[in-house]
Enzyme design. Structure first.
Site, PDB file in Angstrom:
ATOM      1  N   HIS A   1       0.889  58.357  14.671  1.00  0.00           N
ATOM      2  CA  HIS A   1       1.562  59.613  15.038  1.00  0.00           C
ATOM      3  C   HIS A   1       2.439  60.088  13.875  1.00  0.00           C
ATOM      4  CE1 HIS A   1       0.453  60.153  19.188  1.00  0.00           C
ATOM      5  NE2 HIS A   1       0.991  59.023  19.606  1.00  0.00           N
TER       6      HIS A   1
ATOM      7  N   HIS B   1      -0.075  52.243  16.124  1.00  0.00           N
ATOM      8  CA  HIS B   1      -0.257  53.452  16.941  1.00  0.00           C
ATOM      9  C   HIS B   1       0.823  54.483  16.629  1.00  0.00           C
ATOM     10  CE1 HIS B   1      -1.386  55.603  20.746  1.00  0.00           C
ATOM     11  NE2 HIS B   1      -0.125  56.002  20.648  1.00  0.00           N
ATOM     12  N   GLU B   2       2.072  54.064  16.688  1.00  0.00           N
ATOM     13  CA  GLU B   2       3.162  55.009  16.462  1.00  0.00           C
ATOM     14  C   GLU B   2       3.205  55.482  15.015  1.00  0.00           C
ATOM     15  OE1 GLU B   2       4.498  56.381  18.855  1.00  0.00           O
ATOM     16  OE2 GLU B   2       3.864  54.970  20.412  1.00  0.00           O
TER      17      GLU B   2
END
Length: 690
Positions: free
Chosen positions: A484, A480-481
């Site tokens: 980003h 997820h990160e």
């Protein structure tokens, strides 16, 4: 110390002379930040005055582009400071944080309320149809104009003074809120001994707890902390119900201790000030203000989505609770399923239904393998490659530096990863940018700057010589990160205010949540999920069980998230004055029908997303809004028959990961997918479809 000496002492903050254009992190002391902020604020004031007082008629270059160029020094010191405040704080940093947050608020309020400056921006906005601007320039002008208006540029003098005071107070309250949560997290520890205290705990968790206890001065013992990477596996594995209860109650009581770190009074004041701010600006509620420039547009649209999902999730959660109650009875126990029991019995039920547990899975999910997997996906989708640079120091000894190259071999970004929990780091996981990408000409004759992107996580640091083993949720967080991060690293825009993740709040989670899909794809797991000792791939049978279990316990997970999102909306669309915030939360949860055995994923007293700053205030729903987008977006690859289909990946890169905020998010998504999404793919992904 003289002024010149003070300035010299802050040089490492402004002059980034380390390899790859990074700061010399080791040369920057905590004491350097205060004088650096003073220098940077003064420099920015001079730059703003020059733009506002320019005798030439306002045009796009001398006003809008000039605003984009202004504040480089302030951007540098702010990026460095907030990274240190979040990842390696100290008493000196926390003291400055309480001072600088309201000071920065005053500074930006003064800029927004500079009548001469806004007059120039306003004139350009009125003339925008005749200025022959590109699409990106139009978007930038509109966003800058709207930011001035929302900061009070159109208010009278009294309104501006009050709005500035509100902003300053909110900044101080947010800083205090976050520090209170960090204090509760770092101060609490449950020390365990050998024998019954460790019953049920897998070896890898015992090793991690031993390492933490030793690090905190208790060798030979085992520490349960409130870091999610420790507390959640402990709650899922410990046979000791009394210890689970103790740990769980401490976990949900962060910011709610009735002592100096209690956040309820701060919440009441924050909510009241936000409501007053919205009213000053002509909005019916703070939620109306925050949603004005998002895809959702209105609280009604958010509540319609959340309400539909809530009913489905609670119904599923009650079915799950009944199954857990059967396990409790089967074990000969005479108690209902409590909140500190859910993860424990859910883990037992998962093992029974799918014949595997997290303990069986973790040896195949070492941190190094999952980093390799995340990097490989980026390479196969977008052609970028990551090379670690152990010769370059990061902002902390645990931080790792990588150079990022595009498909032509040139360096396009720098990536810094800081994976492990420590007492000086706030909890959670996030991405930030030390430096955003842009293509503006520089004073040295060069053009643009490369993005410097940071991922921060809080995985348990293993004992020396041992690998860090992740749960599947941990691995998902890493993906997820990194999603980003890829959004920031692939940015390909002209103006820094539109770079990378500078998009509407309910679009920003699309690149990160979409990236998670590749973790659970069989092709990625079969290639990268390998045993940390033998290197053997995850057995096909175990892989199939993992994939089959993807929607297990989805009622619980969706209910705890949606409860937080609904309470966030209640705080910001309800009454302006709340006499008893704790009762307000409890009353709203009761009205919603939250099952007693489930607690909000983030209770209000430690809801950092919403109260430590306003980034996700009236915006926590955006994770679910983005789930609608990400499920629909990944379906494009499924329809192409290949998770790495080049044509689909190229469109995704152009219209989502590289586009930043250069166009309206609905327009960007439609350019990628050919249409706007519907919620059906998200409901199927969660196992909640009718």
């Amino acid at each position: 110390m003289t002024t010149s000496e003070a300035a010299a002492g802050t040089d490492p903050i402004f002059a980034w002379t380390a390899p790859l254009g990074l700061p010399d992190f080791a040369a920057i002391a905590d004491a350097d930040f205060a004088p650096a902020f003073s220098t940077a604020l003064k420099a920015h004031e001079v730059e703003i005055a020059a733009i506002a007082e320019n005798p030439a008629a306002a045009d796009f270059d001398n006003t809008i582009v000039a605003l984009e160029r202004a504040g480089e020094k302030l951007g540098r010191v702010s990026a460095l400071f907030w990274n240190r405040a979040g990842t390696d704080t100290s008493a000196e940093i926390q003291s400055l944080e309480r001072d600088i947050a309201p000071r920065l608020s005053r500074h930006y309020s003064k800029i927004a309320m500079n009548a001469a400056l806004f007059s120039r921006v306003d004139r350009l906005y009125d003339q925008r149809a005749s200025l022959q601007l590109t699409g990106e320039q139009q978007r930038l002008l509109e966003r800058i104009w709207k930011s001035f208006v929302k900061a009070g540029a159109r208010l009278d003098a009294d309104g501006q003074a009050r709005l500035a005071a509100i902003g300053e107070r909110l900044a101080g309250l947010g800083a205090q809120f976050g520090q209170n949560v960090l204090a509760d997290e770092s101060d609490w520890m449950l020390l365990l001994g050998d024998g019954p205290d460790l019953d049920g705990l897998p070896d890898h968790l015992v090793e991690a707890m031993a390492a933490i206890a030793s690090e905190r001065g208790h060798p030979g013992q085992y520490a349960v902390t409130l870091s999610r990477s420790i507390i959640e596996p402990f709650l899922a594995a410990s046979d000791r119900r009394d210890l689970r209860e103790t740990a769980f109650k401490a976990w949900i009581a962060r910011g709610d201790g009735g002592n100096t770190t209690d956040n309820w009074a701060l919440i009441g004041e924050i909510v009241a000030l936000r409501a007053e701010k919205a009213k000053l600006l002509g909005y019916g509620s703070y939620a109306d203000l925050k949603l004005d420039d998002t895809m959702a547009k209105s609280p009604d649209a958010v509540e319609e989505l959340l309400g539909d999902v809530w009913q489905r999730a609670v119904a599923r959660a009650r079915q799950e609770e009944s199954e857990l109650a059967e396990l409790v009875a089967e074990a000969g126990l005479n108690h209902p399923v409590a909140a500190w029991d859910w993860r424990y019995f859910a883990d037992k039920l998962k093992a029974r239904k799918f014949d595997f547990s997290e303990s069986e899975l973790k040896p195949y999910l070492s941190l190094e393998r999952m980093i390799e997997a995340a990097f490989d996906v980026a390479n196969r989708l977008f052609g970028i490659s990551m090379t670690e640079r152990p010769d370059i120091a990061g902002p902390h000894p645990d931080a790792r530096v990588f150079e990022v190259r595009g498909d032509d071999g040139t360096i396009i970004a720098i990536f810094i990863a800081d994976y492990f929990a420590r007492p000086s780091k706030r909890s959670g996981a996030w991405m930030s940018a030390l430096q955003p990408q842009h293509k503006l000409p520089g004073p040295d004759g060069g053009v643009g700057q490369k993005p410097i992107i940071i991922n921060v996580m809080n995985f348990s640091k293993p004992a020396v010589g041992r690998p860090a083993l992740l749960s599947f949720d941990d691995a998902r967080t890493l993906f997820h990160e990194f999603g980003h991060a890829v959004h920031g690293m692939l940015s390909n825009v002209i103006y820094p205010s539109l770079s990378g993740t500078a998009v509407s709040r309910d679009f920003v989670e699309l690149p990160s949540q979409l990236y998670e899909h590749w973790l659970s794809h069989p092709e990625v797991l079969s290639r990268h999920a390998r045993h940390y000792e033998t290197g053997a791939p995850m057995p096909q049978e175990l892989l199939e069980k993992v994939l089959a279990a993807r929607t297990f316990n989805s009622g619980f997970a969706t209910t705890e998230f949606t409860a937080s999102a609904l309470i966030d909306m209640a705080w910001h669309s309800g009454p302006a004055a709340i006499d008893d915030p704790a009762s307000f939360e409890a009353d709203n949860l009761r009205a919603l029908g939250l099952p007693e055995a489930i607690v909000m994923r983030h209770r209000s007293p430690h809801f950092l997303h919403v109260f430590s700053g306003d980034g996700y205030a009236a915006g926590y729903y955006s994770y679910m809004w983005s789930e609608v987008l990400d499920a629909d977006a990944f379906a494009a690859f499924e329809e192409a028959g290949d998770p790495f289909d080049k044509a689909t990946a190229d469109k995704l890169k152009e219209h989502v990961y590289a586009a930043g905020g250069s166009r309206d998010p609905a327009e960007l998504y439609t350019a990628f997918r050919g249409r706007l999404p519907t919620p059906e793919a998200m409901l199927v992904k969660k196992g909640l479809a009718a």
